[in-house]
Design a protein around this motif. Structure first.
Motif, short mmCIF file in Angstrom:
data_model
loop_
_atom_site.label_atom_id
_atom_site.label_comp_id
_atom_site.label_asym_id
_atom_site.label_seq_id
_atom_site.Cartn_x
_atom_site.Cartn_y
_atom_site.Cartn_z
N GLY A 114 0.82 -1.21 0.00
CA GLY A 114 0.00 0.00 0.00
C GLY A 114 0.85 1.26 0.00
O GLY A 114 0.56 2.23 -0.72
N LEU A 115 1.89 1.28 0.81
CA LEU A 115 2.77 2.45 0.88
C LEU A 115 3.52 2.65 -0.43
O LEU A 115 3.71 3.79 -0.88
CB LEU A 115 3.75 2.31 2.05
CG LEU A 115 3.11 2.46 3.44
CD1 LEU A 115 4.04 1.90 4.51
CD2 LEU A 115 2.78 3.93 3.73
N LEU A 116 3.95 1.57 -1.04
CA LEU A 116 4.67 1.66 -2.32
C LEU A 116 3.79 2.28 -3.40
O LEU A 116 4.20 3.23 -4.09
CB LEU A 116 5.14 0.27 -2.74
CG LEU A 116 5.67 0.13 -4.17
CD1 LEU A 116 6.89 1.00 -4.40
CD2 LEU A 116 5.99 -1.33 -4.48
N THR A 117 2.59 1.75 -3.56
CA THR A 117 1.73 2.27 -4.62
C THR A 117 1.22 3.67 -4.30
O THR A 117 1.09 4.51 -5.20
CB THR A 117 0.55 1.31 -4.87
OG1 THR A 117 -0.07 0.98 -3.61
CG2 THR A 117 1.01 0.03 -5.52
N LEU A 118 0.98 3.95 -3.02
CA LEU A 118 0.54 5.28 -2.64
C LEU A 118 1.63 6.32 -2.90
O LEU A 118 1.34 7.48 -3.23
CB LEU A 118 0.13 5.31 -1.16
CG LEU A 118 -0.51 6.61 -0.65
CD1 LEU A 118 -1.77 6.96 -1.45
CD2 LEU A 118 -0.85 6.49 0.84
N ALA A 119 2.89 5.91 -2.79
CA ALA A 119 3.99 6.83 -3.09
C ALA A 119 3.88 7.34 -4.53
O ALA A 119 4.04 8.55 -4.79
CB ALA A 119 5.33 6.14 -2.87
N PHE A 120 3.59 6.45 -5.46
CA PHE A 120 3.48 6.88 -6.85
C PHE A 120 2.21 7.69 -7.08
O PHE A 120 2.18 8.57 -7.95
CB PHE A 120 3.57 5.67 -7.77
CG PHE A 120 4.97 5.16 -7.91
CD1 PHE A 120 5.87 5.79 -8.74
CD2 PHE A 120 5.41 4.08 -7.15
CE1 PHE A 120 7.19 5.35 -8.84
CE2 PHE A 120 6.71 3.63 -7.24
CZ PHE A 120 7.61 4.26 -8.08
N GLN A 121 1.17 7.42 -6.28
CA GLN A 121 -0.02 8.27 -6.36
C GLN A 121 0.31 9.69 -5.94
O GLN A 121 -0.04 10.66 -6.61
CB GLN A 121 -1.13 7.69 -5.49
CG GLN A 121 -2.42 8.52 -5.49
CD GLN A 121 -3.50 7.89 -4.62
OE1 GLN A 121 -3.63 6.67 -4.55
NE2 GLN A 121 -4.27 8.74 -3.95
N TRP A 122 1.00 9.83 -4.81
CA TRP A 122 1.30 11.16 -4.28
C TRP A 122 2.26 11.94 -5.19
O TRP A 122 2.14 13.15 -5.34
CB TRP A 122 1.88 11.06 -2.88
CG TRP A 122 0.85 10.82 -1.82
CD1 TRP A 122 -0.42 10.34 -1.99
CD2 TRP A 122 1.00 11.05 -0.41
NE1 TRP A 122 -1.06 10.24 -0.77
CE2 TRP A 122 -0.22 10.67 0.21
CE3 TRP A 122 2.04 11.53 0.39
CZ2 TRP A 122 -0.42 10.77 1.58
CZ3 TRP A 122 1.85 11.62 1.75
CH2 TRP A 122 0.63 11.25 2.35
N VAL A 123 3.24 11.25 -5.76
CA VAL A 123 4.22 11.97 -6.57
C VAL A 123 3.62 12.45 -7.88
O VAL A 123 4.13 13.38 -8.52
CB VAL A 123 5.47 11.09 -6.82
CG1 VAL A 123 5.29 10.15 -8.01
CG2 VAL A 123 6.72 11.92 -7.01
N SER A 124 2.49 11.85 -8.28
CA SER A 124 1.86 12.25 -9.54
C SER A 124 0.54 13.00 -9.33
O SER A 124 0.09 13.72 -10.22
CB SER A 124 1.59 11.01 -10.40
OG SER A 124 0.77 10.07 -9.72
N ASP A 125 -0.09 12.87 -8.16
CA ASP A 125 -1.39 13.48 -7.90
C ASP A 125 -1.21 14.81 -7.16
O ASP A 125 -1.46 14.94 -5.97
CB ASP A 125 -2.27 12.53 -7.08
CG ASP A 125 -3.65 13.09 -6.79
OD1 ASP A 125 -4.09 13.99 -7.55
OD2 ASP A 125 -4.29 12.65 -5.81
N ASN A 126 -0.72 15.80 -7.89
CA ASN A 126 -0.52 17.14 -7.34
C ASN A 126 -0.59 18.13 -8.50
O ASN A 126 -0.80 17.72 -9.64
CB ASN A 126 0.81 17.23 -6.58
CG ASN A 126 1.98 16.81 -7.45
OD1 ASN A 126 2.33 17.50 -8.41
ND2 ASN A 126 2.59 15.67 -7.13
N ASN A 127 -0.44 19.39 -8.20
CA ASN A 127 -0.60 20.41 -9.24
C ASN A 127 0.72 20.96 -9.76
O ASN A 127 0.75 22.04 -10.36
CB ASN A 127 -1.46 21.56 -8.70
CG ASN A 127 -2.89 21.11 -8.44
OD1 ASN A 127 -3.53 20.51 -9.29
ND2 ASN A 127 -3.38 21.39 -7.24
#
Length: 291
Positions: A114-127
């Motif tokens: 979960g932490l691994l995949t969430l890391a890629f979510q956070w690094v791409s889900d921003n403005n």
């Protein structure tokens, strides 16, 4: 002016604590992820990114925080998986029972996933600009994946019971530990849109810092205590791990540490020459290595 490590750590801790729950949709999984993520830790990796951003004169806003703290999610995943019975089988991490001891190996594995995949979510889900998000995502995948950290872990497993040469050991640790620290510094240059020569110098500083970090960790397994390290010590020799003290002795490992730190300082000077800016903010990170 660059914030201190303690100030950056406090910012990172608060951000992680406040934002994790929004993206996790299962109570036990959330508890397991949060248990390791908020167990302490120095937060050196995202702090290096944030310090680099500030040294280039960019403010740390919500988007920068989201992208930078993604690295701590990924780092924590690697620790959870590294502690599992199938890997190092450790019972203590940051002074607390490891995740699998608290939640079981299955849930700990999922918390890491979960932490691994969430890391890629956070690094791409921003403005941040699309090109910057794409570059960060690619660089993080390369640092963490089968040509980076994961490859280093594989070399570490295969190397048990073998005597690696100094070059082989350095290459192993460049991947296993150094790749994420290299990315941490490089990410600050990506976020602030630096040209390639400056990003190369940032990456060099990060790589040398990462090498120093691993040598220091090897030395502290020999010289440190469980209370100091928050994990079991004196394990490497018993498990026939390839380490700098094991290969070179304590004095030889200390010499390699000093060489890596000097190379990092050389890169720090080069950054100043290339940009006309002060990178004295890195001094507090280099001061971490005290024997």
């Amino acid at each position: 002016m660059t914030r201190t490590i303690n100030e950056l750590k406090s910012m990172i801790d608060d951000y992680l604590s406040d934002h994790l729950a929004a993206d996790v949709d299962q109570d036990t999984l959330y508890s397991s992820m949060r248990y390791s993520l908020m167990a302490g830790g120095k937060r050196l990796r995202p702090a290096l990114t944030l310090a680099t951003v500030e040294m280039f004169g960019k403010s740390v806003d919500e988007d920068v925080m989201h992208a930078a703290t993604a690295l701590e999610l990924l780092h924590t995943y690697s620790l959870i998986h590294d502690d599992l019975p199938a890997m190092d089988d450790d019972d203590l991490r940051r002074g607390k029972p490891t995740n699998h001891c608290r939640f079981g190996a299955g849930m700990a594995t999922l918390a890491g996933d979960g932490l691994l995949t969430l890391a890629f979510q956070w690094v791409s889900d921003n403005n941040l600009p699309v090109a910057i998000r794409a570059e960060l995502t690619l660089a993080l995948a390369q640092a963490a994946g089968p040509a980076g950290m994961v490859a280093g872990q594989a070399r570490d497993i295969e190397g048990e019971g073998q005597q690696l040469s100094l070059d082989q050991l350095r290459y192993l640790h460049r991947q296993k530990t150094g790749a994420l620290l290299r990315y941490a510094v490089l990410a600050g240059g990506i976020i602030t849109g630096q040209p390639q020569p400056i990003k190369a110098a940032l990456a060099d500083f990060g790589a040398q810092f990462g090498l120093a970090f691993q040598i220091y960790d090897d030395l502290m397994d020999v010289l440190g205590t469980t209370a100091q390290m928050g994990k079991a010590v004196h394990k490497d020799a018993g498990e026939h791990k390839n380490t700098y003290p094991g290969l070179l002795g304590t004095a030889g490992a200390e010499e390699q540490l000093h060489r890596a730190l000097q190379a990092a300082r050389d890169a720090q000077v080069r950054l100043g020459e290339l940009t006309g800016r002060s990178f004295a903010g890195y001094d507090q990170f280099l001061a971490y290595f005290k024997l």
